[in-house]
Scaffold this active site. Structure first.
Site, PDB file in Angstrom:
ATOM      1  N   HIS A   1       0.836  -1.200   0.000  1.00 13.78           N
ATOM      2  CA  HIS A   1       0.000   0.000   0.000  1.00 13.78           C
ATOM      3  C   HIS A   1       0.872   1.252   0.000  1.00 13.78           C
ATOM      4  CE1 HIS A   1      -3.499  -2.375   2.094  1.00 13.78           C
ATOM      5  NE2 HIS A   1      -3.260  -2.775   0.858  1.00 13.78           N
TER       6      HIS A   1
ATOM      7  N   PRO B   1      -1.058  -2.579  19.832  1.00 15.37           N
ATOM      8  CA  PRO B   1      -0.977  -2.903  18.404  1.00 15.37           C
ATOM      9  C   PRO B   1      -1.251  -1.727  17.452  1.00 15.37           C
ATOM     10  CG  PRO B   1      -2.974  -3.843  19.369  1.00 15.37           C
ATOM     11  CD  PRO B   1      -2.168  -3.288  20.500  1.00 15.37           C
TER      12      PRO B   1
ATOM     13  N   TYR C   1      -7.738   3.674   9.623  1.00 13.53           N
ATOM     14  CA  TYR C   1      -7.704   3.903  11.070  1.00 13.53           C
ATOM     15  C   TYR C   1      -8.775   4.954  11.368  1.00 13.53           C
ATOM     16  CZ  TYR C   1      -3.180   1.510  11.499  1.00 13.53           C
ATOM     17  OH  TYR C   1      -2.165   0.568  11.497  1.00 13.53           O
TER      18      TYR C   1
ATOM     19  N   TYR D   1       5.599   5.245  10.810  1.00 16.59           N
ATOM     20  CA  TYR D   1       4.740   4.106  10.471  1.00 16.59           C
ATOM     21  C   TYR D   1       5.457   3.126   9.532  1.00 16.59           C
ATOM     22  CZ  TYR D   1       0.462   1.502   9.528  1.00 16.59           C
ATOM     23  OH  TYR D   1      -0.465   0.500   9.425  1.00 16.59           O
TER      24      TYR D   1
ATOM     25  N   LYS E   1       3.849  -2.090  15.476  1.00 15.99           N
ATOM     26  CA  LYS E   1       5.307  -2.073  15.645  1.00 15.99           C
ATOM     27  C   LYS E   1       5.895  -3.360  16.261  1.00 15.99           C
ATOM     28  CE  LYS E   1       6.613   1.749  13.923  1.00 15.99           C
ATOM     29  NZ  LYS E   1       6.139   1.230  12.629  1.00 15.99           N
TER      30      LYS E   1
END
Ligand code: RFL
Ligand code: PHB
Length: 390
Positions: A73, A291, A199, A383, A295
């Protein structure tokens, strides 16, 4: 008595990747694991790999299926206030991508690579203990006691393992934060609801849309960590997901048969130092993250990358400087991973003690994050994964 240069406790991502990297460097290891080969690849856990983790797996020769089957992505969607903003991480980080490839697939690839190369993994061991301050691992297999003599022990046995407990009380400092919420995770037989992860934060709480395959989807809802899955009917789950993920233009998740329901608690934990004498802790054995930032597995991979290089220097050049700096090197990345995971968790979740002030502050931060290139770049570089230290 059997012996190995490095004895590894635990065949999770940390232990298996370490064993594989050591093998590539000509160092022999034996992995001792309590679960069976089928069980280690069983639990549905992580989904997102950092670019550095992908590169590490590919360079180590275990990325062939990943490169064929993973989803790549450009970024993620942030959904709040009924609207959706895309964060194009690939553009913001000079080409790094978000890779969605499940942890159980990483484990399958690593187990196969180790066994194909004649590597030793003792599945189904019981009564595992680190003996002699790391001079041996003792365990039982089929009722027979074994003792593996080793020069070092790598404790890669997760948050409930024995390695950390084998270090004398008082040696390790423990830093911990428990969050007042958990995640309700489901697996759904349906096509993907979105081309990239979503998210979402809503007054009713956090929600996440992730994926596993073209026909199997992973979704999460913030819930009470002490909640009981039996309290969540399929109808209740879908109505909650629809509410939290709703947009002004009527977006809805694609529904299907729910094949798994789990509740996971959320903690941030670091123990330090990550080494005691001959015992080195790596991955969840040394640190846990909530979560939200995706990571955990990535930090485990970063730890064993440092550890494998340090062992290589020790065994091939007699230079122990890397081993001496192992804990310090890993902890710098670990604490940045903790900072990011804490930040993203508290940005997106709702807590009972939050006031209207906290909510407005969260929304202002999301507005900033999605309108400032500097803020979005900071989110993106964390990220997709900060660069490894050399
Ligand atoms: P693991 O995976 O827990 O493996 C430890 C292994 O040790 C074995 N073991 C023992 N073996 C011998 N003797 C003993 N006494 C033993 N005790 C235990 C266990 O059977 C097991 O095989 O630790 P490791 O290798 O450090 O890997 C850590 C990751 O598993 C973990 O951080 C991630 O799953 C966290 N995580 C995520 N990480 C990411 O990087 N990206 C994600 O998207 C992501 N999503 C997640 C997650 C974790 C989740 N849960 C369930 C906590 C999503 C969820 C829901
Ligand atoms: C997952 O797909 O399981 C997943 C994705 C993103 C996260 C955590 C878990 O932040």
């Amino acid at each position: 008595m059997a012996s190995a240069q490095v004895g590894i406790v635990g065949a999770g991502p940390a232990g298996l990747l370490l064993s594989h990297l050591l093998h590539l460097a000509g160092i022999e290891s034996v992995v001792i694991e309590t679960r069976s080969r089928e069980e280690v690849a069983g639990p549905i856990r992580a989904g997102v790999l950092e670019q550095g983790t992908v590169d590490l797996l590919v360079q180590a020769g275990v990325g062939e299926r990943l490169m064929r089957e993973a989803f790549f992505h450009r970024g993620v969607y942030l959904r709040f206030d009924g609207r959706t903003c895309h964060v194009d991480m690939q553009e913001l980080t000079g080409g790094k991508r978000v890779t969605v490839y499940a942890q159980h697939e990483v484990i399958r690839d690593l187990v196969k690579a180790r066994l194909d190369a004649g590597g030793a993994i003792e599945f189904g061991a019981s009564d595992v203990r680190v003996a002699g301050d790391g001079a041996a691992i003792e365990y039982a297999l089929g009722g027979v006691s074994h003792r593996l003599r080793c020069e070092f022990v790598a404790g890669c046995d997760g948050s409930h393992g024995v390695s950390r407990r084998s270090i004398p009380a008082g040696v390790l400092a423990r830093h911990e934060r428990v969050y007042p919420f958990g995640w309700f995770g489901i697996l759904v037989e349906a096509p993907p609801s979105s081309d990239e992860l979503i998210y979402a934060t809503h007054d009713r709480g956090f929600a996440l849309v992730s994926t596993r395959s073209p026909t199997l989807q992973r979704m999460y809802l913030q819930c009470d960590p002490l909640d009981d899955v039996a309290q969540w009917s399929d109808d209740r789950i879908w109505s909650e997901l629809r509410a939290r993920l709703a947009t002004r233009d009527g977006w809805e998740p694609k529904e299907g048969r729910i094949t798994q329901k789990v509740i996971v608690g959320m903690r941030s934990v670091v123990v330090e130092p990550m080494r005691h004498g001959r015992i080195f802790l790596a991955g969840d054995a040394a640190h846990i993250v909530p979560p939200t930032g995706a990571k955990g597995l990535n930090l485990a991979a970063a730890d064993v990358r440092v550890l494998a290089r340090a062992f290589e220097r020790h065994f091939t050049a007699g230079d122990s400087a890397g081993l001496d700096r192992y804990s310090e090197t890993c902890l710098r990345r670990v604490w940045k991973g903790q900072r990011f995971s804490y930040w993203l968790t508290t940005l997106l979740h709702r807590s009972d003690v939050d006031t209207s002030f906290d909510r407005r502050r969260q929304l202002a931060e999301l507005d900033y994050l999605t309108t400032s290139r500097a803020a979005a770049t900071s989110f993106a570089e964390n990220y997709v994964g900060l660069p490894f230290e050399e």
